[in-house]
Enzyme design. Sequence first.
Site, PDB file in Angstrom:
ATOM      1  N   LYS A  66      -2.037  -1.235  -4.524  1.00  0.00           N
ATOM      2  CA  LYS A  66      -2.846  -0.481  -3.756  1.00  0.00           C
ATOM      3  C   LYS A  66      -2.286   1.266  -3.320  1.00  0.00           C
ATOM      4  O   LYS A  66      -1.278   1.004  -3.137  1.00  0.00           O
ATOM      5  CB  LYS A  66      -3.904  -0.244  -2.082  1.00  0.00           C
TER       6      LYS A  66
ATOM      7  N   LYS B 215       0.533  -0.917  -0.170  1.00  0.00           N
ATOM      8  CA  LYS B 215      -0.187  -0.082  -0.205  1.00  0.00           C
ATOM      9  C   LYS B 215       1.500   1.212  -0.090  1.00  0.00           C
ATOM     10  O   LYS B 215       1.888   1.040   1.251  1.00  0.00           O
ATOM     11  CB  LYS B 215      -0.923   0.454   1.012  1.00  0.00           C
TER      12      LYS B 215
END
Length: 342
Positions: free
Chosen positions: A265, A204
Amino acid sequence: MNDPQQLGSFPTTRLRRLRRHDWLRRAVAETVLTPADLIWPIFVHDHEAALPVPSMPGVERLPVEGVLRAAEEAIRLGIPALAIFPVVEPALKTDDGAHAYEADNLACRTVRAIRQRFGDALGIICDVALDPYTTHGHDGLLADGQIQNDETVAVLCRQAVVLAEAGCHVVAPSDMMDGRVGAIRESLDAVGRDDVAILSYAAKYASAFYGPFRDAVGSAAALGTAASQGLADKKTYQMNPANAAEALREVALDIAEGADMVMVKPAGTALDVIQRVKTTFGLPTFAYQVSGEYAMIHAAADNGWLDGEAAALESILVIKRAGADCVLTYFAPELARRLGER
Ligand code: PBG
């Protein structure tokens, strides 16, 4: 395959031959999107009426009843799961985010309501992180202006347990603390929830594309205040977008700790990372097309600058082509509807 002779050459070979008709393009498509590739992220709040998110046209913060209607729609459309994000009332936020592990919080109540109505017909994925619950908007606990890794992990375990006990099928730690996947696995197993899977937000990035999400859940203002007070920055736990090899290390560690699935992400700015994660590890790889990616496409479409529906479809198709097995996207319902029409 690498021998150009074997692949033929012009003029005998003409690659345009297979692009002539719609039926033919469909027949030779290497990547095919289906509603089963899409996960629908949903914002839930504790109010009677739905409240639009201004920076995410078409997305609303829904009351629990509204989430149940969305769940029904998801089942009808063939979307396999919802990802639930609570909008926590400011009065319930504290410096230590303790409401995160109270068994009757909004996230848990929403999960129970969905399970009660729909059983296992629809998957429920819950974020594990403290940002909706902390006054400072960070995913972890702050002390002396620093995020406290190990103390945070202990709290995340408690949060994961109440979510699992409420009935969610998948917990998705999105906090990026070190060591949380193994600790959460152990905590779930200790309370007999070895059936609950972990989808780790393994790679992330500290991204500028989360802005509209932070507006939606109300952590943006808090983070702004924290930053102005010289408190820690999300860059001290989320990854630097400059790095890809580090993403592979993050994924390797999370797998070793027991992650069942991993997530990259944002998606559109990390297609290379999605591909490397999928080809290196082979396990189910999810990608999150985040709020800012959604907002960009919408903003351009709403200005008449591009065909929003086509751009949305293309943006998800290429994420799957890169190697994602499943994509979390705010376009999920409209895309699933459109895919069903074919
Ligand atoms: C926080 C969390 C974030 C998102 C999902 N979980 C934001 C953040 O890290 O600040 C972003 C999703 C999106 O932008 O759509 N744990």
